[in-house]
Design a protein around this motif. Sequence first.
Motif, PDB file in Angstrom:
ATOM      1  N   GLU A  74      -0.157  34.751   5.251  1.00 55.28           N
ATOM      2  CA  GLU A  74       0.540  35.891   4.651  1.00 55.28           C
ATOM      3  C   GLU A  74       0.022  37.217   5.196  1.00 55.28           C
TER       4      GLU A  74
ATOM      5  N   THR B  61      11.903  24.836   0.175  1.00 56.24           N
ATOM      6  CA  THR B  61      11.744  25.556   1.435  1.00 56.24           C
ATOM      7  C   THR B  61      13.122  25.918   1.970  1.00 56.24           C
TER       8      THR B  61
ATOM      9  N   THR C  19       8.572  30.388  12.543  1.00 47.24           N
ATOM     10  CA  THR C  19       8.583  31.362  11.456  1.00 47.24           C
ATOM     11  C   THR C  19       8.449  32.780  12.004  1.00 47.24           C
TER      12      THR C  19
ATOM     13  N   TYR D 103       4.843  37.304  -0.180  1.00 44.77           N
ATOM     14  CA  TYR D 103       5.135  35.905  -0.511  1.00 44.77           C
ATOM     15  C   TYR D 103       5.407  35.748  -2.000  1.00 44.77           C
TER      16      TYR D 103
ATOM     17  N   GLU E  66       8.940  34.020  -3.716  1.00 43.70           N
ATOM     18  CA  GLU E  66       8.639  32.634  -4.093  1.00 43.70           C
ATOM     19  C   GLU E  66       9.925  31.856  -4.399  1.00 43.70           C
TER      20      GLU E  66
ATOM     21  N   LYS F   6       4.649  23.634   7.610  1.00 43.94           N
ATOM     22  CA  LYS F   6       3.945  24.905   7.707  1.00 43.94           C
ATOM     23  C   LYS F   6       4.410  25.916   6.664  1.00 43.94           C
ATOM     24  N   ASP F   7       3.573  26.899   6.446  1.00 40.99           N
ATOM     25  CA  ASP F   7       3.913  27.996   5.552  1.00 40.99           C
ATOM     26  C   ASP F   7       4.331  29.199   6.370  1.00 40.99           C
TER      27      ASP F   7
ATOM     28  N   ARG G 116      11.039  32.179   1.987  1.00 41.83           N
ATOM     29  CA  ARG G 116       9.754  31.509   2.076  1.00 41.83           C
ATOM     30  C   ARG G 116       9.914  30.076   2.582  1.00 41.83           C
TER      31      ARG G 116
ATOM     32  N   LYS H 156       7.814  26.603   3.056  1.00 41.43           N
ATOM     33  CA  LYS H 156       6.589  26.064   2.468  1.00 41.43           C
ATOM     34  C   LYS H 156       6.193  24.743   3.090  1.00 41.43           C
ATOM     35  N   LYS H 157       4.919  24.574   3.185  1.00 43.03           N
ATOM     36  CA  LYS H 157       4.392  23.351   3.774  1.00 43.03           C
ATOM     37  C   LYS H 157       4.545  22.196   2.791  1.00 43.03           C
TER      38      LYS H 157
END
Lengths: 346, 529, 592
Positions: free
Chosen positions: B342, A220, A320, B360, B364, B294-295, B307, B309-310
């Motif tokens: 998304e 991330t 975000t 997304y 990646e 979270k995403d 990106r 990512k959770k």
Amino acid sequence: MIDLSINGLPVSVPEGTTILDAARFADIPIPTLCHHPKLTPYGGCRLCIVDVKGINRPVTSCTTPVAAGMEVTTTSPTIEKLRKTILELILSDHPNDCMVCEKAGDCTLQELAYFYGIRENRLDGERRVYAKKDDNPFIERNMEKCILCGKCVRICDEVQGVGAIDIAYRGFNAKVCPPFEKNLDCEFCGQCVSVCPTGALTGKAWGQRGRQKDIKEIETICPYCGCGCSITLHVRRNEVIRVSSREDTLNEGWLCPKGRFGYSFINNAARLKTPLIREEGQLKEATWDEALDFIADRLGKVKAKYGADSIAGLSSARCTNEENYLFQKFMRAAVGTNNVDHCARL
Amino acid sequence: MTNSIPEIENNDVIFVIGSNTTETHPIIGLRMKKAVRKGAKIIVADPRKINLVRFSTVWMQHRPGTDVALLNGMMHVVLQEQLVDKGFVKEWTEGFDTFRKSLADYSPEKVEKITGVPKKDIVSAALLYGKAKRPAIYYTMGITQHAHGTQNVFAIANLALMTGNLGRESTGVNPLRGQNNVQGATDMGCIPNQYPGYQRVDLPSIRAKFETAWDAKLSDKPGLTATEMMNAAMEDKVKALYIMGENPVMSDPDTHHTVKALKNLDFLVVQDIFMTETAQLADVVLPSACFAEKDGTFTNTERRVQRVKKALNPPGKAREDSAIILELSRRMGYDMKYNLIEEVLREIGGLWPAVAGITYGRIEKWGLQWPCPTLDHPGTPYLFKGGFPRGKASFTPVSYEPSKELPDKEYPFILTTGRQLFQYHTGSMTRKVKELNIVAPEAYVEINPADAERLKIADGDTVRVTSRRGSIDLKALVSERPSEGLVFIPFHYREAAANILTNPQLDPVCKIPELKVCAVKIETGHGGQ
Amino acid sequence: MKTDLVVRVCMGTGGIAAGGAEVMDAFKKHLRSKGVTARIEKNCTMHKVGCRGLCARDVLVDIVVNDSKTTYQFIKPAMVERIIDEHVINGKPVEEWTVPEDYHLFHNKQVKVVLSDCGSVDPEDIESYLNVKGYDALKQVVTTMSPAETIGVIRQSGLRGRGGAGFPTGTKWEICSKETSEHKYIICNADEGDPGAFMDRSVIEGNPHAVIEGMIIGAYSIGADAGYVYIRAEYPLAVERLKNALKEARKHKFLGKGILGTNFNFDIKIKLGAGAFVCGEETALIASIEGQRGMPRAKPPFPVYKGLWGKPTVINNVETLANVPYIIRKGAEWYSSFGTEKSKGTKVFALTGKIRNSGLIEVPMGIPLREIIYDIGGGIENDKAFKAVQTGGPSGGCIPSHLLDIKVDFESLASVGSIVGSGGMVVLDEGDCMVNIAKFFLQFTQSESCGKCVPCRIGTKRLLEILERITSGKGREGDIELLEDLARDIKATSLCGLGQTAPNPILSTIRYFRDEYEAHITKKKCPAGVCRDLLSYVILAEICKGCGACKKVCPAGAISGEKKQPHTIDADICVRCGACFEACKFRAIGKG
């Protein structure tokens, strides 16, 4: 481009390429412990030795540039025997306590010992014994496990520009340490930790929190400044136990102390866990339904009484893009005001 | 940034002004050090002897708030030494003649008097930058957080324009964004006068586009900025405030004023991961998920959409901010429907073509830099290649104006605020990390040894720093970093919040507060605690 | 009376240690008090000179009266007055104090090039060097020769590096001269570190200007604008004389801007080493000058391409450079007339150990080792049997007695597993244990390893540990093979010359004295009676007179016995110090 052959295979690489890089380009493996692609070649571990036709002794492939027509052999019984001796020597001065080592499973030395099948060691002898005395909060320095590959020294100097450590003493007693063996006093970026091939440098916070087997790694982005560094969260049982960064990222694997070590807020006990509504001056626990209905109701009333522009919203640079988009859409479309901002100026 | 981070290492001259890069953007700092190893020269303009000075060729220690004079002085030299890129100026800019005349007043001699920077350093900095092939300018809040911040930025733009140093690889003007997604929040329209993608709310055609897309009637009136909201709250014009993940009590200037304003509201909602100083004042506090839970996407300082990512579930009943907003909106009668997060990005792409090509799937592993209008577009590492969006860039003549609050007999020191390496912003995250607080446990005021000696302050003494707006008690750190007459306080610490002291004076154009200059006095003998 | 008088007092480090300064003062005092100084005024010169070789006999003094030279040995201040009275004033040398015949033997088989002016010129006075055509070579080079011509002469002379590796000097200069660079450097490697070696120190102490002149000629040849002398801080006298010489050379325009009126600029700085042996390795030396830790780096690139501060750099040893002015002055052919086909010229050696005439010698390459030991060296001390010579210090190997007729040159020594090296020559006799000698050198290399590469850092430690266990009676079956195997691997894989040669003393002692190793391991005996843990002392009852001398000196109280009765040693208490052995006048104590 320079044409040469490695193990009989023709390889063509740009001038100035080392034999090691040329071999890697051709997907021919050569073991190393002290090499790092972003650092000055060192030639200390001697594992990457190869034979070059016409040179009467093996050369280290990490330091030797290719030359036209060079015929390189990366493996032979002699070369492998020499590599094995080197590994035996390193292991003869290593605690070999893999069963409790933080680095097990992610340790280059362990990996090589495995591939070379070293168990009994004909070269056993005295081992360095050092008292641990470093009281910084971030970096665990277990110098008995140090193999003096010099990566930490080089990274601190060449990448971080700090030079907090160097090799002191001579011979068997040579040792990486801060000046006068004082406590480490640096920027604590942990770059040294990220390149250490053994368990000599690890994160203090990682200790006994989980090794390889049951860790999930999630790529991330760092939550701090605007550099946008890629980080890898090491997660075990819904807890971040470590942060690292891959080399093939925008930040080339480098992080700062906040990015590398500043993650424990995530699982901090003081995290808000339930909605709260103020009643008689006190914030009291509530359900989501209660809280959201209450907000909807209050905002609705304010809007009815004073107009939509009497409501304002502050969004966040920590959220975000999607959330920020939704927030301003909510303010503009649901509430009906352009009173939306965030802390860009602060 | 007009350039991207990897381009830094190919700069031949790096001009850093008003940015303590190695502490506030450490990884960008590393790229600068790498550039130095590859032969680049660094020019630092900073009132403090920041770490980067060690790597610099020229260091200009100008008085806080004199950036315009300093930059104009450099441009004066560029002009005199005929280092103007005439082709570039002619083809890509307008207003050069008026601008050129405006520099006449800024001879290095005169600028030396205003800024305190020796003439020879101004000249050598100008020559270095002016003669460079791939120079770039880097700045942060040291340039912008002034009542004349906009003027400062114009001056930087002028310098880059007159030398033609824009629109090429490793060559440009690079404001470094201080927070992980401050670029994204702005891109996404969390600003009072623009919809996502910098589209103005007061242009009917644009508003119509958004009204159709969102199926709602939208206001044509530009809204209030964050600092204006606080003033409006004081004046009863704003009655309810919804704060998602911000901590204005700590981050806004003049804390007392901010707290008063928030208390004056009828209704305050704060959605955050911790009980922040601001949340403590709220009527409703909503627990939200942090970045690891979270995403979504963040956009970094070089416009790279990356990106997120959770990795974890949020603690207790805490929820993702998006889920909270969607649910609240539904309850307020405006139902936004998305099956996947998304889909939000897809919707944004439909309204702002610059990100239409980002999915997304494409980001990646590596992010993409907008503009990225189509699915096969590789992204844009640097801006203004072959021209500016509006055709020609204009020179904006700027003249030096002193900061609003200058030292006087009663308040003899200039206070400047900022960050330090081990803490971050208002501290709501880093102050919760044990290890960081072992090495950076408390607030301090950096003071020059000569000043300290005069005031009989020893390193580690507790002193009281007072401005016209308030006082804080904190430790003195006697250090060569600030010049005489200047003190520095990091603003991360609630126990000694620097913003109790700062001046809420705003820049008239962009409404940024003058956090980098105010007048204070320093007293001993209050004994702390 | 018209008399020319020259008094030369040996004042190298050895001479000073033996009291040279006091002897010099005594001469000054007595010559003045006896009116000699006043009488002959200008014709009376007294000066210090550097080492003339036979350090074992210091203080050496030359008295030259009307060109007739007499050399005295072992002179103390108290002897000076008589020499003045009898020799200087009355013209009769004090025969009993003059050097005996063997002193001349010591010199007769030597050929002195580098040392030709050592011991006669005053190292602290440039005029003295100028009087023997000093700096003539430099004048000739900068005013009449091109750099290429100069390099040509050096190439023709066959001069090879005297630091150990023997790389052709002319070739090194030529490569560097062809590199184009803003700056180039020449470095004089005076980081002499081999135990028992003092060639470089003696040359600098005795004739510093020859080294400087050689360096300037080298700089001119390769196009260097700056030079460094990297010298050990433990050589204070050499440093002081060098500093003084540089100052004087600058005054005479041999250094600085526009040397000798040409447009050639060059100057030399002194950089003191901190006593790390590895800094004699050229890349480590460069790192040290740059302010880094003295650790070698991999070659290529070689310093001639990328050296100091990344610029082309020539590094030459002291002796190499000191040869240069003589080669230029006397010609390449003259120089190459000495030596063998591949090893030209002469070589300076520091002859030490169990040799009668220990000291500094210079011999033509190719001289038989036997002549060095027996003719120049005067044979073994105390008439013991010769066992071996260790050449090349810790990087070299030993040469046993059956190879005594070997020629001393680069190729021959290499063929028997040793090296010329920088010129250390340690003579061993029957009382030396070869395993112990190997251990001594390994202790040295192990503690001087920089720690950078694994085989040297850990490998030499393991070699040493195996030797330690062999010499302490804990040797195991297979240890010799393990030593050989590990030694070969270390040689093959080490980063720099230190590690690549560190195992040589082991390999060469095993090669020639394997039986000694075996005796230590299988019989638990040290044939030379050196390794203490393997010794046992017994009193031979039939010889013992019961005098009690042994009992008195025994520090452990291991000896018991009645007066006039044979004594006995309790082996369990005995610490094997050997005090009783030394104390017994009747040789009644047996060791073995």
